[in-house]
Every structure is written in C-alpha cells, then in structure tokens.
Enzyme design. Sequence first.
Site, PDB file in Angstrom:
ATOM      1  CG  HIS A  35      -6.559   3.227  13.481  1.00 19.44           C
ATOM      2  ND1 HIS A  35      -7.712   3.482  12.767  1.00 19.44           N
ATOM      3  CD2 HIS A  35      -5.537   3.289  12.598  1.00 19.44           C
ATOM      4  CE1 HIS A  35      -7.396   3.664  11.495  1.00 19.44           C
ATOM      5  NE2 HIS A  35      -6.080   3.552  11.361  1.00 19.44           N
ATOM      6  CD  GLU A  48      -1.167   1.048  12.968  1.00 18.91           C
ATOM      7  OE1 GLU A  48      -1.638   2.149  12.596  1.00 18.91           O
ATOM      8  OE2 GLU A  48      -0.534   0.298  12.199  1.00 18.91           O
ATOM      9  CG  ASN A  56       3.660   1.105  10.114  1.00 16.49           C
ATOM     10  OD1 ASN A  56       3.801   2.270  10.479  1.00 16.49           O
ATOM     11  ND2 ASN A  56       2.535   0.645   9.641  1.00 16.49           N
ATOM     12  CG  ASP A  57       3.586   3.704   5.741  1.00 16.36           C
ATOM     13  OD1 ASP A  57       3.040   3.418   6.830  1.00 16.36           O
ATOM     14  OD2 ASP A  57       2.941   3.878   4.692  1.00 16.36           O
ATOM     15  CG  ASP A 105       8.302   5.905   0.026  1.00 16.37           C
ATOM     16  OD1 ASP A 105       7.443   5.182   0.561  1.00 16.37           O
ATOM     17  OD2 ASP A 105       8.104   7.099  -0.266  1.00 16.37           O
ATOM     18  N   GLY A 124       1.635   2.005  -3.025  1.00 14.44           N
ATOM     19  CA  GLY A 124       0.772   1.321  -3.978  1.00 14.44           C
ATOM     20  C   GLY A 124       0.936   1.840  -5.393  1.00 14.44           C
ATOM     21  CG  ASN A 145       4.683   6.946  -7.584  1.00 15.10           C
ATOM     22  OD1 ASN A 145       4.825   6.701  -8.781  1.00 15.10           O
ATOM     23  ND2 ASN A 145       3.856   7.867  -7.142  1.00 15.10           N
TER      24      ASN A 145
HETATM   25 ZN   LIG Z   1      -9.657   3.392  13.400  1.00 16.12          ZN
END
Ligand SMILES: [Zn+2]
Length: 318
Positions: free
Chosen positions: A164, A161, A111-112, A9, A12, A14
């Site tokens: 978004h 995504e 992607n996480d 995992d 930024g 950990n």
């Molecule tokens: Zn957006």
Amino acid sequence: MPAAALAIDLGGTNLRCALVDERGSIVFEARESTQAEQGVDAVINRIARMILHVASETGSGPDIEVGVAAPGPLDPRQGIVMFMPNLPGWYDVPLRERLEALVGRRVHLGNDANAAALGEFYFGAGRDVENLVYLGLGTGVGGGVVSEGRLIDGARGMGGELGHVTVSMDGPRCSCGSSGCIESYCSGWALARDAQALVESDRSPGIATAAKGGVPDARAVSAAARAGDPEAQALLERAGMALGAGLGGFINTFNPELIVIGGGLSRIGDPLLNPARRGARAFAFPALSESLPIERTELDGRAGIFGAAALVFYAGAQ
Ligand SMILES: [Zn+2]
C-alpha cells in the site's frame, strides 16, 4: 534459538498447524477447514485443539512455543487481532492471551506478510542474507522488511504494508481506500479488474479464450500472455513496472541484499517479474540496484506455516 516451533497458519478458509524444527523441516502437520462462519470462539477452540494435538503427536513439551501468522491488521505487541478479512466477528480479539490460556505455552502473533518475510529470512531464499525485502502478491499485496536481521515493523508493529505504498498519485482506487498503491496495479484483484475491462471491450481475445467463458482472472491473463496475446502481455508489463517502481523506492530506502517475491501471482514468473526487475533498476539508484537479485520465493505454498514458525525463532533470538 529454540529447537522447534508450533506454527499456525490462520486463513479464512484453511487452518494449518505444524511442528517446524530449527532446520526448517516440517516434522508433523495437521490441516482443517477454518469454519470461520462458526464465529470467533469456535475458531480459537479449533486452533487450540490442533496445537495440543500436534504437540502430543510430536511429544512437544510446554517449552515449545507457538507462532500464529494471521491476515492483518493486528497488533503483534499486544497480541490483538483488530480485524480479519474473510473471518466474520473478529474485531479486537485478544488472540494471544486466549490461546496461551488454552494451550499452556507462549504464543507469538504476527501479520502473515511480515511473518512470511521472517520465514524467508530463516528458511527461504533469504537464509544467507541480513537485509531483505519481501513482497507477497496474492489477491492483495503484503510485505515485510528485514534490515540487519531485524523485522522493521514500527512503533505498534503494524508497519511493513509495502503493498500500500503509492506508486502513482493519480492511479486507480485501492482496496485500502487510498489510490495508486502497488496493490491497485499488481494484485489478483487488480489484474482481474483490468482483464475484465479488456474482455468486455473485445480487446483481448486471448484472455477471453483463457477464461473459458468465466470471469477472467490473473491465471487467464498469465495463460493468454504466454500464448502471445499482446494485450495480456502489456497488462503484465504495466503491473510488473508498477511493482518495480515500488521496489525502486524500497531499494533506495532499505538497501537490501535480496528482494523475494512470493504469493500466488509470483507463479506467473518472468512475464511479470522481468518488468518488475527492469522497473526496480529504472527507479532505484544504480549503485544499490545493479547487482541486486530479485527472486521468486522458495517457500511456495508454505510461506504461512514457515512464517508462523519464524515468529517463534525470531522472538527467541531477540
Ligand atoms: Zn492500498
């Protein structure tokens, strides 16, 4: 299905590395700080050392593969990280190739949020279904779709995504450059923005009190709403309805059996999730939404590590 996976995992702040077995138990785990400021090479070397350490502690041979869940955008087919927010210098880094060379075993990159959707599918609330939609509500909003047991991520693996997707054409500006996205209403930064406006205009004494003189955030909104502050409750209602509008679209598109809501904001619970449930029913076809459960994640705080492990199990099942 592989017997186990070495899961990374990558965040930024950990780094976590764990051996996860096929039943979803964490056999052994190591944690370090990412020290992202030291640059790309140092972080990759640190990840490789952690993998080799966990492999050696658990006697995991080179057939035990590695899954890396990382904040996007990234190209999972090519194994390339295009960019990572909060990790300086990460532009077009061939992370899979570099890690494979260092650890001598196959590496799967995802992607996480897509990984978290697979984590729910294998180990979480979705382990008994074949069709689920996952939304991770954190500072930003990520998502993932599993349909008939397959991750729907498109031509380059960059789809899903869901945060978004625009739910209001004239909505607020979003972090992605578009406007009116789910994230622009129902994320950590969006709630902080609206909370700050309420405090600055003296409309929400409850949020001001909960923020204790500091910058109001989602936690302060949640505390104020629970204490009965009407503006804080209205803010969560609006954020939840915006999420629900997006969910309505996903329900009509994917006909899921289950919607799982994860991420830090999901801990607000019903004051946010009930309006989302009402919104989803209001905006989706009744036949698809009537008996559809919209539930909070069971993998609280472990979505990253189980998501990373799931990348390995998923690749093994294809
Ligand atoms: Zn957006």
